[in-house]
Design an enzyme around this catalytic site. Structure first.
Site, PDB file in Angstrom:
ATOM      1  N   ARG A  52       0.796  -1.232   0.000  1.00 44.45           N
ATOM      2  CA  ARG A  52       0.000   0.000   0.000  1.00 44.45           C
ATOM      3  C   ARG A  52       0.823   1.273   0.000  1.00 44.45           C
ATOM      4  NH1 ARG A  52      -2.830  -3.753   1.664  1.00 44.45           N
ATOM      5  NH2 ARG A  52      -0.833  -4.319   2.540  1.00 44.45           N
ATOM      6  N   THR A  53       1.749   1.360   0.934  1.00 41.63           N
ATOM      7  CA  THR A  53       2.451   2.637   1.107  1.00 41.63           C
ATOM      8  C   THR A  53       3.280   2.941  -0.130  1.00 41.63           C
ATOM      9  OG1 THR A  53       2.544   2.052   3.435  1.00 41.63           O
ATOM     10  CG2 THR A  53       3.845   3.946   2.750  1.00 41.63           C
TER      11      THR A  53
ATOM     12  N   LYS B 205      26.539  -2.985   0.044  1.00 42.36           N
ATOM     13  CA  LYS B 205      27.995  -2.888  -0.151  1.00 42.36           C
ATOM     14  C   LYS B 205      28.630  -2.031   0.927  1.00 42.36           C
ATOM     15  CE  LYS B 205      27.120  -2.818  -5.126  1.00 42.36           C
ATOM     16  NZ  LYS B 205      27.088  -1.899  -6.270  1.00 42.36           N
TER      17      LYS B 205
ATOM     18  N   ARG C   4      11.172   3.924   3.415  1.00 48.32           N
ATOM     19  CA  ARG C   4      10.824   2.988   4.501  1.00 48.32           C
ATOM     20  C   ARG C   4      12.075   2.192   4.821  1.00 48.32           C
ATOM     21  NH1 ARG C   4       5.711  -1.080   4.661  1.00 48.32           N
ATOM     22  NH2 ARG C   4       4.712   0.903   5.201  1.00 48.32           N
TER      23      ARG C   4
ATOM     24  N   HIS D   5       4.785   5.933  11.450  1.00 49.26           N
ATOM     25  CA  HIS D   5       4.268   5.775  10.086  1.00 49.26           C
ATOM     26  C   HIS D   5       3.321   6.960   9.881  1.00 49.26           C
ATOM     27  CE1 HIS D   5       3.056   4.072   6.382  1.00 49.26           C
ATOM     28  NE2 HIS D   5       2.777   2.840   6.752  1.00 49.26           N
TER      29      HIS D   5
HETATM   30  N1   CP Z   1      -0.348  -0.101   5.860  1.00 52.13           N
HETATM   31  C1   CP Z   1       0.859  -0.329   5.295  1.00 52.13           C
HETATM   32  O1   CP Z   1       1.868   0.307   5.653  1.00 52.13           O
HETATM   33  O2   CP Z   1       0.853  -1.291   4.344  1.00 52.13           O
HETATM   34  P1   CP Z   1       2.115  -1.767   3.518  1.00 52.13           P
HETATM   35  O3   CP Z   1       3.084  -2.408   4.478  1.00 52.13           O
HETATM   36  O4   CP Z   1       1.593  -2.716   2.481  1.00 52.13           O
HETATM   37  O5   CP Z   1       2.748  -0.542   2.908  1.00 52.13           O
END
Ligand code: CP
Length: 335
Positions: free
Chosen positions: A57-58, A86, A107, A135
């Protein structure tokens, strides 16, 4: 806050008026997300979408959001596909990528890593999740969803009753959402977790210090009475020291239609940041709820595109000019 050129690293950066600005901007993005119109406001801009931890999703919604604004997306989806393997430092990676990009989403599994990366970046960095820490864009889209879902009942966020269920220890979405909701008034938090996966003391202390009512439950059924929202989370197995330890929690809490009917109010909204764990032994949010009109999880995921478009528009200072660069879609849209 001044959004223009800013990193978005933590929900601690936001005031209520900042959130209102993000949500007003997100509302204006609906015509583009629904393919009623196209905008090219970010034509020529490049997003580096750096995901050093799994994501559906993100990653895809940040990429789609940037594309919908007319920009291009470059991605890395694994640590092993980058030169971090590396021995390259996060700082050097940031210095290099900020020469290639207008904005970066990142991320990474380590807490604080995105802030470390941002400190060396010459372009804005948005935190797509750093370990168990934060998040922020997920919390924003969650709050945007809460606001939309309860507004249809004439209610606002002040006075909300919410049950947060599951892995409250490692769930970064919950940590960010708690901090965001703490900005509002008179929230009743029901924190429902198995012993061992309770919310961090710092999160509970913050909520109490801000005057919110916090009740702690270790049983699902009692924790979800009398709430407007039940927000279920997956056990974050990837954060545990061993799989054996994670397995002890699998399937302990399962919200299904029977549990919902017996314990929730008839219009309690069901949310989950997703992914839900649909393996038979887990099922923290059972698929027999999929026909329940109060299940908001896919509306919630859709809202992620609007909120992420708003963040790009604000950080890149185009929020007030998106429509100037727009036209109707020329193709048949089935939306
Ligand atoms: N909700 C969320 O962060 O989903 P993903 O891990 O699929 O990005």
């Amino acid at each position: 806050m001044n959004f223009v050129g800013s990193h978005i690293l933590s929900v601690d950066q936001f005031s209520r008026s900042d959130i209102a600005r993000i949500f007003e901007t997100a509302d204006t993005m609906l015509v583009y997300a629904e393919r009623q119109r196209i905008t090219r406001i970010l034509e020529g801009a490049i997003l580096s979408n750096m995901f050093f931890e799994p994501s559906t999703r993100t990653r895809v919604s940040f990429g789609s959001a940037f594309n919908l604004l007319g920009g291009e997306v470059r991605e890395t989806t694994e640590v092993r596909a980058s030169s971090l393997t590396k021995g390259e430092s996060l700082e050097d990676t940031a210095r290099v990528l900020s020469g290639y990009s207008d904005v970066i989403v990142m991320r990474h599994p380590q807490e604080g890593s995105v802030a470390e990366f941002a400190a060396a970046s010459r372009v804005p960095v948005i935190n797509g999740g750093d370990g168990s820490n934060e998040h922020p864009s997920q919390a924003l889209l969650d709050l945007y969803t809460i606001r939309k879902e309860i507004r249809t009942r004439g209610a606002g966020v002040d006075g909300l009753r919410i049950a947060l269920v599951g892995d409250l220890k490692y769930g970064r979405a919950v940590h960010s959402l708690c901090k965001l909701l703490a900005l509002y008034d008179n929230i009743h938090f029901s924190l429902v977790a198995p012993p061992g996966l309770s919310a961090p003391p710092a999160v509970v202390s913050l909520l109490e210090a801000k005057g919110h009512k916090v009740t702690i439950h270790h049983e699902l059924e009692r924790g979800i009475h009398h709430v407007d929202i039940v927000y279920v989370t997956r056990t974050q197995e990837e954060r545990f020291a061993s799989q054996d330890e994670a397995d002890r929690y699998r399937g302990l809490f399962q919200l299904n239609q029977a549990v919902y009917t017996a314990n929730c109010e008839p219009n309690t909204v069901i949310m989950h940041p997703l992914p839900r764990d649909s393996r038979s032994e887990a099922q923290e949010l059972a698929s027999d709820l999929d026909a329940n009109p109060n299940l908001a999880i896919f509306r919630q995921a859709d809202n992620g595109v609007l909120v992420r478009m708003a963040l790009f528009a604000l950080v890149l200072d185009v929020a007030d000019r998106v429509d100037e660069f727009s036209k109707p879609v020329p193709w048949h849209s089935h939306r």
